[in-house]
Design a protein around this motif. Structure first.
Motif, mmCIF file in Angstrom:
data_model
loop_
_atom_site.group_PDB
_atom_site.id
_atom_site.type_symbol
_atom_site.label_atom_id
_atom_site.label_comp_id
_atom_site.label_asym_id
_atom_site.label_seq_id
_atom_site.Cartn_x
_atom_site.Cartn_y
_atom_site.Cartn_z
ATOM 1 N N ASN A 12 0.839 -1.247 0.013
ATOM 2 C CA ASN A 12 0.096 -0.033 -0.136
ATOM 3 C C ASN A 12 0.790 1.450 0.118
ATOM 4 O O ASN A 12 2.319 1.235 0.141
ATOM 5 N N GLN A 41 -1.023 7.592 -3.674
ATOM 6 C CA GLN A 41 -2.101 6.922 -3.592
ATOM 7 C C GLN A 41 -2.817 6.992 -5.124
ATOM 8 O O GLN A 41 -3.487 5.946 -5.735
ATOM 9 N N ARG A 42 -2.976 8.054 -5.603
ATOM 10 C CA ARG A 42 -3.485 8.578 -6.663
ATOM 11 C C ARG A 42 -2.887 7.719 -7.880
ATOM 12 O O ARG A 42 -3.363 7.027 -8.697
ATOM 13 N N ARG A 43 -1.500 7.896 -7.917
ATOM 14 C CA ARG A 43 -0.723 7.392 -8.877
ATOM 15 C C ARG A 43 -0.709 5.815 -8.736
ATOM 16 O O ARG A 43 -0.869 5.313 -9.922
ATOM 17 N N MET A 44 -0.985 5.328 -7.712
ATOM 18 C CA MET A 44 -0.720 3.785 -7.642
ATOM 19 C C MET A 44 -2.050 3.158 -8.090
ATOM 20 O O MET A 44 -2.175 2.170 -8.702
ATOM 21 N N ARG A 45 -3.322 3.978 -7.785
ATOM 22 C CA ARG A 45 -4.671 3.481 -8.038
ATOM 23 C C ARG A 45 -4.719 3.413 -9.710
ATOM 24 O O ARG A 45 -5.146 2.480 -10.437
ATOM 25 N N GLN A 46 -4.008 4.683 -10.482
ATOM 26 C CA GLN A 46 -4.041 4.626 -11.745
ATOM 27 C C GLN A 46 -2.925 3.419 -12.284
ATOM 28 O O GLN A 46 -3.430 2.838 -13.634
ATOM 29 N N ARG A 83 -2.425 0.484 -11.055
ATOM 30 C CA ARG A 83 -3.035 -0.893 -10.931
ATOM 31 C C ARG A 83 -4.261 -0.767 -11.705
ATOM 32 O O ARG A 83 -4.557 -2.091 -12.232
ATOM 33 N N ALA A 84 -4.894 0.021 -12.281
ATOM 34 C CA ALA A 84 -5.962 -0.118 -13.306
ATOM 35 C C ALA A 84 -5.343 -0.551 -14.601
ATOM 36 O O ALA A 84 -6.005 -1.237 -15.536
ATOM 37 N N ARG A 144 -8.491 -9.065 -11.184
ATOM 38 C CA ARG A 144 -9.364 -9.209 -10.058
ATOM 39 C C ARG A 144 -10.648 -10.225 -10.190
ATOM 40 O O ARG A 144 -10.958 -10.409 -11.513
ATOM 41 N N ARG A 162 -1.156 11.435 -0.688
ATOM 42 C CA ARG A 162 -2.231 11.518 -1.608
ATOM 43 C C ARG A 162 -1.853 11.465 -3.015
ATOM 44 O O ARG A 162 -2.492 10.596 -3.908
#
Length: 497
Positions: A81, A106-111, A113-114, A120, A103
């Motif tokens: 995380n 977190q946004r960069r990691m979410r993008q 992972r997408a 999933r 923050r």
């Protein structure tokens, strides 16, 4: 709005309004700012036709670490995380990365992972034809805060539900999950429904057994139960509660409905177990009223019930010891003294037990369960022991079962006060006499009298309480009836004629 790009549709709407309205009015109708309207008037291209922006409004705080350090770590383990990675960067580069970067990370990691993350799980919505599938499950209801006679009531609910219509049936279960509770609840639901579905699904039932032998025995008995009702048995995979989602969601809705009804009732305390059972049945009936039409469609598709129910109990042999107690499944029960030395067959039901001897039921008691923090439970009925205690009252003081004999808390408090204030011999005689008086049918009335004595700090007077609650019967006077001679009736008849 900052961060929200203008679309081609907004631009086209703006140009249409601009033909008849001012720049300010056309921008307002298109939900854009006046500054954006001026820029659109100066450009001949749509937003989608413009080249991608190659510049930033501010410096990227992760420019040096993202590709070189963070991405390799994410490729190693995608479950890392943002907090862990930021702390790792702070250890590698002291003073360069503060908490304000979290923050952005977190946004960069979410993008990332997408696009580059692991695959999933996909959930597939199911269509349930009427009459095909029924589900059942146990759910813990301690959080409801229910009390029975002022004592917290730890319990579960067994719930049965039809997947198509949503009709449900719930049974209160005292103790843990067991095959007896499953069998009793399932059969009660099927006979209340009036039909049998094609398939019955449960979870893995791992809480219902402790070892491999118990698992094999439960599997066999469960298969026999489903075979008796001509149902196909199925289970979801261990740990995959979403495979049993149709009943898991109904567990939540049932507990929510019970909680709301308890709040509306204004009290979570019930006088006895049967009152709470009736309360749960009422709430379930209200929930079923919402699915009446769907149930009417599904009930036609159900299979007929068999000619009779199958057994809802488990048999265990037990021997009544010289102490007038027997043990079954780690729980001690008292028995009438006449059964001492005899072996009885104990039938364990979900809510009660029965002792059978010589082909007849000789004893029945509610099934006991360990209290919170208690390893073994005891269910000792003082009525079974009071006759022997009257002959040997001195044995009461140090009897092993003494604390389990008291029928109510006020009797225990009375014994503690007697033991502290009067000699042991007198305390035992008085307490045994009180128990004998309670056994004669005055338990509740005597409990009220003892509570009043405790409030005024007085010890009980056995003779006075006996005279108050069980006064001696008065002597009936002997009545002598003198019958007249029959010849006298002849004289009366002659006088009339």
């Amino acid at each position: 709005m900052p961060g929200k790009k203008i679309t081609d549709h907004q631009v086209n709407k703006y140009k249409q309004h601009r033909n008849t309205l001012s720049q300010v009015a056309a921008a307002a109708k298109s939900a854009i700012s006046e500054r954006s309207a001026r820029r659109i008037d100066q450009s001949d291209t749509l937003p989608s036709q413009q080249p991608a922006r190659g510049w930033r409004t501010r410096q990227d705080p992760l420019a040096l670490a993202w590709e070189a350090e963070i991405v390799p770590l994410l490729r190693t383990d995608v479950q890392l995380n943002a907090v862990t990675l930021l702390e790792e960067l702070q250890r590698r580069h002291p003073g360069e990365y503060d908490r304000g970067v979290l923050r952005t990370l977190q946004r960069r990691m979410r993008q990332w992972r997408a696009v580059h993350g692991a695959e999933r799980d996909i959930y597939f919505a199911q269509e349930h034809p009427p009459g095909r599938l029924a589900l059942s499950d146990f759910t813990v209801c301690d959080a409801l805060g229910v009390q029975i006679d002022g004592v917290p009531f730890a319990h579960r609910l067994y719930q049965f539900a039809l997947a198509h219509s949503g009709w449900r049936h719930a049974v209160v279960v005292v103790g843990g999950e067991s095959f007896i509770a499953l069998s009793t609840g399932l059969q009660a639901a099927l006979w209340a429904l009036g039909g049998v579905p094609e398939e019955h699904r449960t979870d893995s039932l791992s809480a219902a057994f402790n070892n491999l032998a118990e698992e094999q025995e439960l599997t066999r008995r469960y298969a026999d139960l489903c075979r008796h009702y001509a149902m196909r048995a199925s289970r979801c995979n261990p740990g995959q509660s979403h495979e049993n989602g149709s009943i898991e969601s109904r567990n939540d809705s049932l507990k929510t409905a019970l909680d709301q009804a308890l709040r509306l009732r204004g009290s979570r305390s019930f006088e006895h177990h049967a009152a709470y059972d009736a309360f749960v049945a009422t709430i379930v009936q209200r929930l079923n009223a919402r699915v009446t039409k769907r149930l009417a469609v599904e009930r036609v598709m159900l299979r007929p019930l068999p000619a009779r129910r199958t057994s809802e109990y488990e048999e265990r042999p037990a021997r009544v010891s010289k102490y007038a107690v027997f043990t079954v499944k780690g729980v001690q029960y008292s028995a009438p003294s006449q059964l001492i030395g005899h072996r009885v067959m104990v039938r364990l039901y979900a809510q009660h037990i029965e002792c059978w001897f010589g082909g007849q039921c000789v004893h029945s008691r509610p099934r006991a369960a360990p209290a919170p923090g208690e390893r073994h439970a005891r269910d000792i009925d003082y009525r079974h022991l009071v006759a022997a205690l009257k002959r040997k009252p001195g044995a009461f003081a140090r009897a092993v079962l003494r604390d389990a004999v008291f029928p109510r808390a006020v009797y225990r408090q009375t014994w503690e006060r007697l033991a502290a204030r009067v000699p042991e011999r007198d305390a035992c005689r008085t307490m045994v006499g009180l128990l004998a008086l309670a056994a004669d049918g005055h338990e509740a009335q005597l409990a009220n009298e003892l509570e009043q004595l405790i409030e005024i700090d007085q010890l009980p007077d056995l003779l006075a309480l006996t005279g108050l609650l069980a006064p001696p019967k008065g002597q009936v006077p002997e009545v002598v009836v003198m019958l007249p001679a029959l010849a006298g009736y002849d004289t009366l008849i002659e006088g009339v004629l």
